[in-house]
Design an enzyme around this catalytic site. Structure first.
Site, mmCIF file in Angstrom:
data_model
loop_
_atom_site.group_PDB
_atom_site.id
_atom_site.type_symbol
_atom_site.label_atom_id
_atom_site.label_comp_id
_atom_site.label_asym_id
_atom_site.label_seq_id
_atom_site.Cartn_x
_atom_site.Cartn_y
_atom_site.Cartn_z
ATOM 1 N N ALA A 36 0.805 -1.216 0.000
ATOM 2 C CA ALA A 36 0.000 0.000 0.000
ATOM 3 C C ALA A 36 0.839 1.268 0.000
ATOM 4 O O ALA A 36 0.335 2.340 -0.348
ATOM 5 C CB ALA A 36 -0.924 -0.005 1.215
ATOM 6 N N SER A 51 4.505 1.011 -0.987
ATOM 7 C CA SER A 51 5.618 0.823 -1.919
ATOM 8 C C SER A 51 5.455 -0.512 -2.623
ATOM 9 O O SER A 51 4.710 -1.383 -2.178
ATOM 10 C CB SER A 51 6.971 0.868 -1.190
ATOM 11 O OG SER A 51 7.104 -0.236 -0.319
ATOM 12 N N GLY A 52 6.164 -0.650 -3.723
ATOM 13 C CA GLY A 52 6.172 -1.905 -4.458
ATOM 14 C C GLY A 52 7.586 -2.297 -4.786
ATOM 15 O O GLY A 52 8.510 -1.480 -4.709
ATOM 16 N N ARG A 53 7.764 -3.550 -5.162
ATOM 17 C CA ARG A 53 9.098 -3.992 -5.588
ATOM 18 C C ARG A 53 8.950 -5.164 -6.539
ATOM 19 O O ARG A 53 7.939 -5.889 -6.514
ATOM 20 C CB ARG A 53 9.975 -4.384 -4.393
ATOM 21 C CG ARG A 53 9.469 -5.538 -3.560
ATOM 22 C CD ARG A 53 8.661 -5.088 -2.374
ATOM 23 N NE ARG A 53 8.192 -6.212 -1.592
ATOM 24 C CZ ARG A 53 8.885 -6.781 -0.633
ATOM 25 N NH1 ARG A 53 10.113 -6.374 -0.370
ATOM 26 N NH2 ARG A 53 8.373 -7.773 0.059
ATOM 27 N N HIS A 99 -3.506 -12.326 -3.331
ATOM 28 C CA HIS A 99 -3.632 -11.508 -2.131
ATOM 29 C C HIS A 99 -2.318 -11.655 -1.376
ATOM 30 O O HIS A 99 -1.897 -12.774 -1.052
ATOM 31 C CB HIS A 99 -4.801 -11.967 -1.261
ATOM 32 C CG HIS A 99 -5.018 -11.088 -0.068
ATOM 33 N ND1 HIS A 99 -5.786 -11.457 0.999
ATOM 34 C CD2 HIS A 99 -4.562 -9.849 0.217
ATOM 35 C CE1 HIS A 99 -5.790 -10.490 1.898
ATOM 36 N NE2 HIS A 99 -5.042 -9.507 1.441
ATOM 37 N N ASP A 100 -1.656 -10.549 -1.098
ATOM 38 C CA ASP A 100 -0.297 -10.626 -0.566
ATOM 39 C C ASP A 100 -0.226 -11.441 0.716
ATOM 40 O O ASP A 100 0.787 -12.114 0.978
ATOM 41 C CB ASP A 100 0.319 -9.233 -0.376
ATOM 42 C CG ASP A 100 -0.562 -8.258 0.388
ATOM 43 O OD1 ASP A 100 -1.559 -8.680 0.994
ATOM 44 O OD2 ASP A 100 -0.241 -7.055 0.368
ATOM 45 N N THR A 116 1.709 -2.485 6.572
ATOM 46 C CA THR A 116 0.753 -1.397 6.736
ATOM 47 C C THR A 116 -0.458 -1.887 7.510
ATOM 48 O O THR A 116 -0.968 -1.222 8.406
ATOM 49 C CB THR A 116 0.327 -0.854 5.360
ATOM 50 O OG1 THR A 116 1.488 -0.388 4.661
ATOM 51 C CG2 THR A 116 -0.666 0.274 5.499
ATOM 52 N N ASN A 153 -8.209 -8.662 10.617
ATOM 53 C CA ASN A 153 -7.353 -7.528 10.290
ATOM 54 C C ASN A 153 -7.115 -6.679 11.541
ATOM 55 O O ASN A 153 -8.060 -6.373 12.273
ATOM 56 C CB ASN A 153 -8.010 -6.638 9.237
ATOM 57 C CG ASN A 153 -7.931 -7.202 7.846
ATOM 58 O OD1 ASN A 153 -8.124 -8.393 7.662
ATOM 59 N ND2 ASN A 153 -7.676 -6.360 6.873
#
Length: 483
Positions: free
Chosen positions: A16, A18-20, A241-242, A264, A301
């Site tokens: 949410a 950053s990405g890689r 879904h991560d 996050t 969550n």
């Protein structure tokens, strides 16, 4: 890496903030990850609300594939994409994006769930989908949609599936992410057609379901030309879904474990063979989400490190200390027994003024307001550890699944203070790491699909244990000053 020695794979892991793109080298006795490209994920506020900048993300995804291709010692065989859940793009009949996808933190869903529940009994929703109540679940987002957008929409693509479509031209929906929409039947493992009808939606919006490990297809010629990858490279469905990928990456030795996938958001729960759809589970706000190999992620969550990140950003804007290691060291010097608040209060969902909302939450709970940065950080971490422990206890009680250890994976595994406090609060050992559990789970599912590894989840987890160090925190005896 030669074909005989394993596979070289790309894992796109979108978070949410950053990405890689990670380069994975996998063989029966080898599991290595190298970061090829990291990029920020910054939402954009437009007059109609808060949106994801999906075109920027896709540009970075392509740049990451090009960087991975340059860095690898063989041909990239496959790419798999995972991200957060619930958000989506709407496509028209030509496959064109109707408009920018909304961010789940956008306020357009405020009050919408209550309107949906007037048409669909919440007990019926839970009995079918097994999902906890979250105001931004896909079913509620769709209820808040502009009729104009829906009128032009022919397909709904959850974000990992949207990017996979742009890479391959193939539409479909991966099951672990489908299970988070509020429109998926947890028992049957299919779209819940009756709920779709009751929600006033077209069944045609929802694509064919894929399983983790399904080969989607080759990359489009224009994608290959732009990234330089070989014509043999394909996209492979993973636990998109991560958290589904992260749970694959939990290095557990047996079934008696709980997990905290900490970023996050924090996802706290246990791995089961089937859903728990009881009234008690619904009242406790637990969710049943699909996992890899037909497992169920039975979890709740918890707001997660968003609370800390927003506070640090606030202090940075004010010119105060914003170096996280310094703040954590300061918080470690604060003794136990301080204030705690409920991190799952919906008041914490929007961005901005986090420390003010924390102070208000402490007042409402009859707790002292934390004064200064060190006490605020300690209050956040104590509150998260307390929520993790409460959630683990509830998961055990509701599912009957006993646990001996808590595995904490993801970015939070680097936070020594949080790990120590979690072990103390749970009264159980906490095994911290790997930090890259999501990317590891992503590449392992791809590797198994392409024959570089064989076996079940436990075989893959054994490979993680053999190749990635972890740190164990034993619970400390409670004193009279502890809660």
């Amino acid at each position: 890496m030669s074909e005989a020695n394993g596979s070289t794979l790309a894992a796109v892991d979108l978070g949410a903030s950053s990405g890689r793109v990670m380069l994975g080298r996998v063989a029966p006795d080898r599991l290595e990850l190298t970061e090829a490209h990291r990029f920020p994920n910054v939402p954009v506020r437009l007059p109609d609300g808060l949106h994801w900048d999906v075109l920027r993300l896709y540009r970075d995804l392509l740049d990451g594939l090009a960087a991975a291709r340059r860095a690898c010692d063989g041909e990239l065989r496959s790419v798999g994409i995972d991200s957060w859940a619930v958000d989506y793009g709407l496509l028209d009949a030509a496959g064109t994006l109707v408009s920018n996808p909304y961010h789940y933190r956008d306020s357009r869903t405020d009050g919408v769930a209550a309107e949906v529940h007037e048409r669909i009994d919440p007990a019926q929703l839970y009995a079918t989908t097994g999902l906890q109540f979250l105001p931004f679940t896909t079913i509620y987002q769709l209820a808040a949609e502009s009729p104009v957008r829906l009128r032009h929409a022919e397909h709904l693509a959850l974000l990992p599936d949207l990017f996979t479509y742009w890479l391959t031209g193939e539409l479909g929906t991966e099951r672990t992410n489908a299970s988070t929409t509020g429109l998926f039947d947890a028992r049957r493992g299919t779209w819940a057609d009756e709920l779709v009808r009751q929600a006033g939606l077209s069944r045609d919006l929802f694509g064919e379901l894929r399983r983790p490990g399904d080969v989607v297809g080759p990359l489009l010629p224009e994608v290959r030309a732009e990234t330089g990858v070989a014509s043999s490279m394909v996209a492979t469905a993973v636990g998109s879904h991560d958290t589904a990928s992260a749970v694959v990456g939990v290095p557990a030795a047996d079934e008696r474990f709980a997990y905290v996938s900490c970023g996050t958001w924090s996802l706290v729960g246990v791995e089961l063979d089937g859903p728990v759809l009881t009234a008690a589970s619904r009242e406790a706000n637990f969710t049943n989400e699909g996992g890899v190999d037909g497992t169920v992620r039975y979890l709740r969550n918890v707001m997660g490190l968003w609370l800390l990140a927003e506070s640090v950003a606030e202090w940075e804007r004010a010119g105060l200390t914003s170096d996280l290691p310094t703040l954590l060291a300061m918080a470690s010097d604060v003794g136990p027994g301080g204030p705690v608040f409920d991190p799952d209060d919906p008041a914490f969902i929007p961005p901005g003024d986090m420390t003010g909302r924390i102070a208000d939450a402490c007042r409402r709970a009859g707790q002292p307001v934390p004064e200064g940065q060190a006490r605020t950080v300690r209050c956040i971490l104590d509150s998260l550890a307390d929520a993790y422990a409460r959630t683990v206890r509830d998961a055990v009680a509701l599912s009957g699944h006993e646990v001996d250890v808590v595995h904490l994976v993801g970015g939070g595994a680097q936070n020594e203070l949080l790990c120590r406090l979690t072990a103390d609060a749970c009264g159980l050992p906490v095994v911290a790491g790997p930090v890259e559990a999501t990317a590891l789970g992503n590449v392992l599912v791809q590797a198994r699909a392409h024959g570089a590894v064989t076996g079940d989840l436990w075989t893959m987890r054994a490979l993680i244990r053999a190749t990635h160090p972890v740190r164990r925190y034993e619970p400390r005896p409670r004193t009279s000053t502890d809660r």
